[in-house]
Design a protein around this motif. Sequence first.
Motif, short mmCIF file in Angstrom:
data_model
loop_
_atom_site.label_atom_id
_atom_site.label_comp_id
_atom_site.label_asym_id
_atom_site.label_seq_id
_atom_site.Cartn_x
_atom_site.Cartn_y
_atom_site.Cartn_z
N LEU A 142 0.84 -1.21 0.00
CA LEU A 142 0.00 0.00 0.00
C LEU A 142 0.87 1.25 0.00
O LEU A 142 0.64 2.20 -0.76
CB LEU A 142 -0.90 0.01 1.23
CG LEU A 142 -2.11 -0.90 1.19
CD1 LEU A 142 -2.91 -0.79 2.49
CD2 LEU A 142 -2.98 -0.55 0.01
N MET A 143 1.87 1.22 0.87
CA MET A 143 2.71 2.42 0.99
C MET A 143 3.52 2.63 -0.28
O MET A 143 3.68 3.76 -0.76
CB MET A 143 3.66 2.28 2.19
CG MET A 143 2.94 2.39 3.51
SD MET A 143 2.00 3.91 3.61
CE MET A 143 0.50 3.34 4.32
N ALA A 144 4.02 1.56 -0.85
CA ALA A 144 4.80 1.70 -2.08
C ALA A 144 3.94 2.29 -3.18
O ALA A 144 4.35 3.22 -3.91
CB ALA A 144 5.36 0.34 -2.52
N ALA A 145 2.71 1.80 -3.30
CA ALA A 145 1.80 2.32 -4.33
C ALA A 145 1.48 3.78 -4.07
O ALA A 145 1.50 4.61 -4.98
CB ALA A 145 0.51 1.49 -4.35
N SER A 146 1.22 4.11 -2.81
CA SER A 146 0.89 5.50 -2.48
C SER A 146 2.05 6.43 -2.82
O SER A 146 1.86 7.51 -3.39
CB SER A 146 0.57 5.63 -0.99
OG SER A 146 -0.46 4.75 -0.65
N VAL A 147 3.24 6.02 -2.44
CA VAL A 147 4.39 6.87 -2.73
C VAL A 147 4.53 7.06 -4.23
O VAL A 147 4.76 8.17 -4.73
CB VAL A 147 5.68 6.25 -2.15
CG1 VAL A 147 6.90 6.99 -2.67
CG2 VAL A 147 5.64 6.32 -0.64
N MET A 148 4.34 5.99 -4.97
CA MET A 148 4.51 6.09 -6.42
C MET A 148 3.51 7.03 -7.07
O MET A 148 3.81 7.68 -8.07
CB MET A 148 4.41 4.70 -7.06
CG MET A 148 5.76 4.09 -7.10
SD MET A 148 5.94 2.54 -7.95
CE MET A 148 4.41 1.82 -8.02
N VAL A 149 2.29 7.13 -6.52
CA VAL A 149 1.32 8.04 -7.14
C VAL A 149 1.43 9.45 -6.58
O VAL A 149 0.87 10.38 -7.14
CB VAL A 149 -0.13 7.53 -7.00
CG1 VAL A 149 -0.27 6.18 -7.67
CG2 VAL A 149 -0.55 7.49 -5.56
N THR A 150 2.13 9.59 -5.46
CA THR A 150 2.25 10.94 -4.88
C THR A 150 3.44 11.69 -5.47
O THR A 150 3.37 12.90 -5.68
CB THR A 150 2.40 10.86 -3.36
OG1 THR A 150 1.42 9.97 -2.86
CG2 THR A 150 2.20 12.22 -2.74
N VAL A 151 4.50 10.93 -5.73
CA VAL A 151 5.71 11.59 -6.22
C VAL A 151 5.46 12.40 -7.50
O VAL A 151 5.92 13.54 -7.61
CB VAL A 151 6.84 10.55 -6.41
CG1 VAL A 151 7.97 11.14 -7.23
CG2 VAL A 151 7.35 10.12 -5.04
N PRO A 152 4.71 11.88 -8.48
CA PRO A 152 4.45 12.70 -9.68
C PRO A 152 3.79 14.03 -9.34
O PRO A 152 4.12 15.06 -9.93
CB PRO A 152 3.52 11.83 -10.51
CG PRO A 152 3.75 10.45 -10.06
CD PRO A 152 4.14 10.53 -8.63
N LEU A 153 2.88 13.99 -8.36
CA LEU A 153 2.21 15.24 -7.97
C LEU A 153 3.21 16.25 -7.43
O LEU A 153 3.21 17.42 -7.80
CB LEU A 153 1.16 14.96 -6.90
CG LEU A 153 -0.14 14.32 -7.35
CD1 LEU A 153 -1.15 14.36 -6.21
CD2 LEU A 153 -0.70 15.04 -8.55
N VAL A 154 4.08 15.74 -6.56
CA VAL A 154 5.07 16.64 -5.97
C VAL A 154 5.95 17.23 -7.07
O VAL A 154 6.22 18.44 -7.10
CB VAL A 154 5.92 15.87 -4.94
CG1 VAL A 154 7.04 16.76 -4.42
CG2 VAL A 154 5.05 15.39 -3.80
#
Lengths: 280, 377
Positions: free
Chosen positions: A247-259
Amino acid sequence: MNLRLLKKALLRLGFCGAIGVLLLYAVFPFYYAVLTSLKPSSALFQVSYWLDKPDFSNYAAVLQQASFLQAIGNSVFVAVCVVALALFLSLTAAYALGRVKFRGRATVLLLVLGVSMFPQVAVLSGLFEVIRALGLYNSAWALILSYTIFTLPFTVWVLTTFIGQLPGELEEAAIMDGASPWVALTRVLLPLLWPALVTTGLLAFIAAWNEFLFALTFTLTDQERTVPVAIALISGGSQHELPWGLLMAASVMVTVPLVLLVLVFQRRIVSGLTTGALKG
Amino acid sequence: MSKLKLDKVNKQLGGLRILRDISLEIASGEFVVFVGPSGCGKSTLLRLIAGLESICAGDLLIDGRRVNDLEPRERGVGMVFQSYALYPHMSVYDNIGFGLKLAKTEKRSLRERVLETARVLQLDKLLQRKPKELSGGQRQRVAMGRAMAREPDILLFDEPLSNLDAALRVQMRNEIARLHASLGTTMIYVTHDQVEAMTLADKIVVLNAGRIEQVGSPRELYERPVSRFVAGFLGSPRMNFLPARLLAPGAHSLIETPALGRLAALPFDSSALAANSPLSLGIRPEHLALQKAPGDAGLRVVGVEYLGCETYVHLDVGEDEPLICRCAATAEWRQGDRVELQPELANLHLFDADGNALPRHPTPDAATLRALAQGYA
Ligand SMILES: Nc1ncnc2c1ncn2[C@@H]1O[C@H](COP(=O)(O)OP(=O)(O)OP(=O)(O)O)[C@@H](O)[C@H]1O
Ligand SMILES: [Mg+2]
């Protein structure tokens, strides 16, 4: 003299401390998510705030799921469409609301603001009927439609304020030069509205990217799901295990593009673009 | 045929009548200046002509054609705005060429026209700059260039120099005069500044509260104002007004003022008025000569302003405002001196209670005046 220096130093210390607390408060959850995603599942429940050896197995596992990649594609498509549609509609609406004098303008603006105050749940069932009637159920367009509805009030409001602040003589000069309203909007006002467009566009993008309730309700199959739903539906080996690492890996992966997106576009969010238009 | 004609033009905004029955003719190539106090409707009138505001009633004709319902670009009018309103994201070249581009001018001739305009306005070296990299005067010139590039028949200016400093104002004023002489375009120019109005105009239009007060050449307006308003508006320091009473109505008026005593044989026809009507006597500061008065007679000097080229002497006449006389710089009046006034009778102005100028005779020669004066005495 020394007392003054001491006071200054103390004030400075307090200021830095306050910033530190704020930073910790804002960044810590995200930091812990990154940390968790880089631990093997065996080490998951050992509380530590530092990582000796990153472990990328969670990321590899997530990327091996075809449905997750599909979800990312869907999210990108939906979010981009929402931004484009919302910006186009709100820009033209804001031009009318900010520049054209007509009766009932204030009422329209208040109405727009009022609409945005309804919680999502309140309109869920009604919207569901609309989407069924339009035959959009379980398609990306259902999400694009509903997200645009929820984004528009905000974007219209912000852009109207911005357009209202641009000097009126600028547009009149364009009219004297022979510009139609559309040309005046796109060739003269639009270049000055970039900061506002970037800001509102980014916020619309983030809202569409992270939205969960509509995405869960209006889509059915893996092919149409967006990232938040896909993440929520990631399941572990057994019914009783929550795969936190995944879950955390997926979340990080979708958040980084936003940042990254924010970092790239923040250069365009600069004020003072109108300097030189007027006297002074 | 007149270039531009306004026929009973009216404008209402929010239930307020901002312009009332404006009728005006402007000849081709004329330089017309609109002046008037703040809020009198100068800008509104200019914007009506430009097509930025709609006309509520009346006709606007350009070259004999009614243009009330035409778009600004169809009227052949260019406008320079008070805040220059340059396009901040475009270079000087693009600012000037924007209108031509929208008119789908062919690329080569667009370039030629922009370069020619820039040459006339001495902007050649600045063509690649953005507005924010220009000085106030240069921005001003770009704004003019943008209005001129499409070669409109009529150029409108709304207080174009109001934000420049004094020296630059004089320079730009001369430049506009030079431009008008070389282009021969009809120009309409709104200003607060009397000097701009007097020096630039072929014809001045004085507006007051949405009406035209008087139209005429600068000399006509200055020497023969039709109303107390116009008389007080033009001229600096402004005209002195003294309350007066009509003693004997007739072809030549006899009046009395508390400050100056009796004035006989004035060249105004007051036969339409009753005896004892209240009047207002107008005297420009330069039409008063001062003489030392014996003892306590005459008027007291309450202030002296020395300006280098001339001196303004303030006299107490028992009114709220002192009477101002314009004297030579060499005059050596001191505060507290007592002086006698000698007004130039031929240059006086007389207004009735409503502020309208009394009809004036052609200036009589000095001998007649003397004879008449003796007759009254
Ligand atoms: N949108 C509007 N609604 C109502 N009244 C208006 C509007 N715009 C202008 N007015 C009024 O119209 C009158 C004329 O305005 P205008 O701008 O033409 O004055 P002006 O002579 O150009 O003044 P200034 O010398 O200060 O520029 C003013 O009394 C103003 O209050
Ligand atoms: Mg004005």
